[in-house]
Design a protein around this motif. Structure first.
Motif, short mmCIF file in Angstrom:
data_model
loop_
_atom_site.label_atom_id
_atom_site.label_comp_id
_atom_site.label_asym_id
_atom_site.label_seq_id
_atom_site.Cartn_x
_atom_site.Cartn_y
_atom_site.Cartn_z
N ASN A 180 0.83 -1.21 0.00
CA ASN A 180 0.00 0.00 0.00
C ASN A 180 0.86 1.26 0.00
O ASN A 180 0.55 2.24 -0.69
N LYS A 185 2.36 1.83 -3.39
CA LYS A 185 1.38 2.39 -4.31
C LYS A 185 1.22 3.89 -4.10
O LYS A 185 1.11 4.66 -5.07
N ALA A 232 3.78 1.21 -8.26
CA ALA A 232 2.75 0.17 -8.37
C ALA A 232 3.34 -1.17 -8.79
O ALA A 232 2.90 -2.23 -8.31
#
Length: 382
Positions: free
Chosen positions: A361, A364, A369
């Motif tokens: 997370n 990201k 990503a």
């Protein structure tokens, strides 16, 4: 769960992150309960003295943070007991339990589990499931189950242990109080704060009366139960968002620990971890980070880096950094955290899975990503 009430923790894994207070119970409180007596007489006085000497050497090594020596001495005690006295002798049971405590103290719960399970099984078979010594072993086993995420087994054992000890000693005896306060920690993690507070307060009165913290004639391990229970009560207040009360209790427990074991003892890890949790609940994220980092420093100095406690502390540090907007720092810390997890946890372990999820997370958020996908795939064994 309450322990990280403003940080969006996963309630299914939160219980695994409350390491330090349970570690303290294993290093100090449960040793007292576990060594309430021996069953029968050993067959040779010299052998008994040799085993006991190794056990006591292991205890003393734990008190001074020397877990390498503690493990070696516990292994010697077990080897001698099994070889000379047999696999089901009471000295063998003690030595199995001691080795479980050492591994638990080193943050190696999975290694501790088979020794504790074997000790409990032998005790139930040889002296019975309602014996006081068996109840003490239940408490040790329950604490290990707590930190491997098996809350149902832990609660069942703790309730049995408390019941047996209250029948044998009385509800206000300190040995019964120790198990009650451990049960209170479990109830705190489940959000059952009223009962947890009642049990902790009753336990604190019993232990302070029996083993005053300022009485040097009382063994260190017994006096150390006082700050342990204070910290458990502080966690109750934290879950209730009674943050001022929680912070004051942790400060009192810290002062007592300083007077009993010193600033760098491994049992200080739990105190600093709880303080960090309180700061996090206040929104004082930089102070939380500093407190977690101090816990990490103590743990790594005392035990080393490749264990569950370090992994969970790194996760806490990374999360506090994330809350400050320090995403790159958080990602770097999670890189290390996940690397440790891959060494100590099997695929699918809830802690390893959760840490990988949080790491992904953060990646990201920082626009990485592709790396996030790689982390998630690796955590799934792909």
């Amino acid at each position: 769960m309450g322990l990280f009430s403003c940080s969006a923790r996963n309630p299914e894994t939160e219980f695994l992150l409350t390491e330090g207070d349970l570690m303290g119970r294993l290093l100090f409180g449960l040793l007292a309960a576990f060594l309430i007596g021996h069953v029968g007489e050993v067959s040779a006085a010299d052998t008994a003295q040799s085993i006991e000497a190794h056990q006591q050497a292991s205890f003393r090594a734990m008190e001074r943070n020397d877990f390498v020596s503690a493990e070696a001495e516990a292994q010697r005690a077990l080897e001698t007991a099994e070889r000379v006295l047999g696999p089901e002798h009471s000295r063998t049971v003690e030595s199995l339990s001691l080795l479980a405590i050492v591994y638990r103290g080193k943050g190696r719960n999975e290694e501790a589990k088979p020794f504790a399970e074997r000790a409990l099984a032998i005790s139930e078979k040889t002296i019975g499931p309602e014996h006081l010594e068996t109840a003490a072993l239940m408490s040790i086993m329950a604490s290990i189950y707590l930190n491997t995420g098996d809350v149902a087994k832990a609660e069942s054992l703790l309730r049995r242990s408390v019941s047996i000890k209250e029948k044998g000693f009385g509800p206000n005896h300190p040995f019964a109080a120790i198990s009650s306060s451990t049960l209170a920690d479990l109830l705190t993690a489940k959000g059952e704060y009223v009962e947890a507070e009642r049990l902790n307060k009753r336990a604190l009165v019993a232990v302070e009366k029996a083993w005053p913290a300022d009485d040097p004639s009382i063994p260190v391990g017994l006096r150390a139960n006082i700050p342990i229970i204070m910290e458990g009560l502080a966690q109750v207040h934290l879950g209730q968002l009674r943050l001022e009360e929680a912070e004051k209790l942790v400060a009192r427990a810290f002062s007592l620990r300083m007077s009993i074991v010193g600033a760098d003892h491994v049992s200080m890890v739990g105190n600093r971890k709880i303080l960090g949790d309180i700061y996090l609940a206040w929104g004082r994220n930089a102070e939380a980070e500093n407190s977690y980092r101090e816990a990490l420093r103590i743990m790594e100095k005392a035990i080393g880096s490749e264990n569950e406690v370090v992994s969970n502390l790194l996760s806490a540090i990374a999360d506090s950094c994330e809350m400050q907007g320090k995403y790159d720092v958080a990602a770097q810390i999670y890189t290390r955290c996940v690397a440790i997890d891959e060494k100590i946890f099997p695929l699918g372990h809830p802690v390893r899975t959760e840490h990988s999820k949080r790491y992904a997370n953060i990646l990201k958020v920082t626009g990485r990503a592709k790396e996030a996908d790689q982390v998630q795939q690796r955590s799934q064994g792909k």
